[in-house]
Design a protein around this motif. Sequence first.
Motif, short mmCIF file in Angstrom:
data_model
loop_
_atom_site.label_atom_id
_atom_site.label_comp_id
_atom_site.label_asym_id
_atom_site.label_seq_id
_atom_site.Cartn_x
_atom_site.Cartn_y
_atom_site.Cartn_z
N SER A 55 -8.05 5.82 -10.84
CA SER A 55 -7.18 5.33 -9.78
C SER A 55 -7.88 5.40 -8.43
O SER A 55 -8.48 6.42 -8.08
N SER A 58 -3.19 4.68 -3.65
CA SER A 58 -2.07 3.77 -3.39
C SER A 58 -2.55 2.43 -2.86
O SER A 58 -3.48 2.35 -2.07
N ALA A 93 -0.19 1.90 -7.25
CA ALA A 93 -1.59 2.29 -7.05
C ALA A 93 -2.53 1.19 -7.52
O ALA A 93 -2.13 0.28 -8.25
#
Length: 478
Positions: A55, A58, A93
Motif C-alpha cells: 500500500s 491513502s 488507499a
Amino acid sequence: MNADLTVIGGGLAGSEAAWQAAQRGLRVSLHEMRPGRPTGAHTSDRLAELVCSNSLGSNLPDRASGVLKTELRAMGSLLLACAEETAVPAGGALAVDRDAFAALVTARVEAHPGIELVRTEVERLPAGPAIVASGPLTSPALAADLQQFLGGPHLYFYDALAPIVEYDSVDLTIAFRASRYGRGEVLAGDYLNCPLTRDEYDNFVAELVKAERIALREFEADIASGVRAGPDKFFESCLPVEIIAERGLESLAYGPMRAVGLRDPHTGRRPHAVVQLRQDNLAGSLYNLVGFQTNLTFSEQQRVLRLIPGLGQARFARYGMLHRNTFINSPRTLLPTLQSQQRADLFFAGQITGVEGYMGNVATGVLAGINVARLLSGKALLTLPATTMLGALCRYVTQADADNFQPMKANFGLLPALARAANGRDAGKRERFGAYAARSMEDLGAYLAAVQFEGCGGFSGAEPTEASSGRSVVPAVA
C-alpha cells in the motif's frame, strides 16, 4: 555512457530521481547493486521493489498521503503513474501488485535513452554530481564512506515485514469482505476481515506475546559501531505486532486490529477485533495481513497466526521478518533542497534522509532529480513552500532537533496551522484537512509558476522495444 550524474540506489527514490534528471536532459548512470549483492529484505533484482506493504497510503485528496500524491501528479512523478497503472482494490488507499509495479518501473527506466542502469555496488561517494538514494539497507562499504564524509554516526531503527497468505487458503465461511464504513470500489468491500470474539482475542494476544522471536542477525547490527539496537529503536509507525501487544492487552484492538466501522454479516454484530487482509497482486491470489509486521520465528508465525479465525489452514507465501534501516542525521547534514551542506553537487533522497513511507521516498526522489538538473543548468533550486506536504517533509528532515531525530512520514501535523475562522472557532477535522489540501495546491501552483517550473516532457516512457531493452550493465560482483 559518459554520465553527467550518478544515482546510487535503484529503489523508489533512486528510480524516480534518475528519471526526473534524465527527463531534463542529463545523462544518468543509475547504480543498483542487486542481484550481485543482495540485501536481507529484497527478493528480486527489479527496481523499486516494495519489501514491506503493497500500500502506498491513502488516495483520498483530504488525507496527508493523498495531498502528497496530488502534489506529485502536478510535478510529474513517474512512479506514481506506474503505481496507478498497477493498482489493486484497496478502498480509499492506493495499493499495487508489487511484482507488476516493480516490473513496470524497471521497464520504463531501462528504456529511457538518457539512463544507463549499472548493476554494481558503489562503495565510495562519486567525485562528481551524485544523488545518494541507497535506502535503509545501504551496503556496509558505502555506509562507512558516508559516515567518514558526514563526520558523525549513522542512526538506525528496526523495521518489519508483514506475512502474505494464499487467498484460497482463507476460510471464507468465517472471513468476510468489507471496508471500514463501507469505503471501497468493490461492492462487497476491498478487504477480507477475520473477526475475533473477546475470548479469541485474549487468547491470541497471550500466545503472541509469549511466542519465540527471531534472534537479530549480524546484518541487523549497526554498521558503524556493531552495537545492536534495543526495543526503543523500533519505528513507531511500523511496530511488530508482538511489540504492540506487549504494551497492553487492548493495544492491538485499538491499533491494527480495531473493528470500528465493520460488522460481521455472519452474526450481524461488530467483532471485538479483526485482522484485515489486503489484496497483494492483480491476480488476487495473494493477500497480506494489514499492519501485522512481525519478527516471530517462521514456525511460531504458523502456530500463532493460525489462531486467527479464518486462517486456521492458512498457507504462507511469505513470512514476516525484521530488518535494520539506516538513515543519516539530516538536520546536521542536509539543506531543504536535499543538498549536502558540505558539497553542493551531492544530493540525498529517500529513506536514508529520514523520510518515511513509500510516497515520501518517491517525493524526495522527484525533488532531488529536479534540483540536481537545475543546479547543473544554472537555475535556482526548488525549496518548496512549507504549506505543501513535500515542502513540510523536507523542512522537517532538515530542521528537526538533531539530537532526537526520528524518521517521519507525511502527516498534517507538519504543516503550519490554518488561520482561525472569523468567529474565532477552529474548523472540524474533515473541514481542516480539506483546507490543508486546498492551501497546498494553491501554494504549490503559485510557487511553480513563480520559479518557471519546467515539466518533464520528452521521452514518453512507453514500454521498451527489443532494441532498447536489456540496457543493464551487469559486471561480476564479489
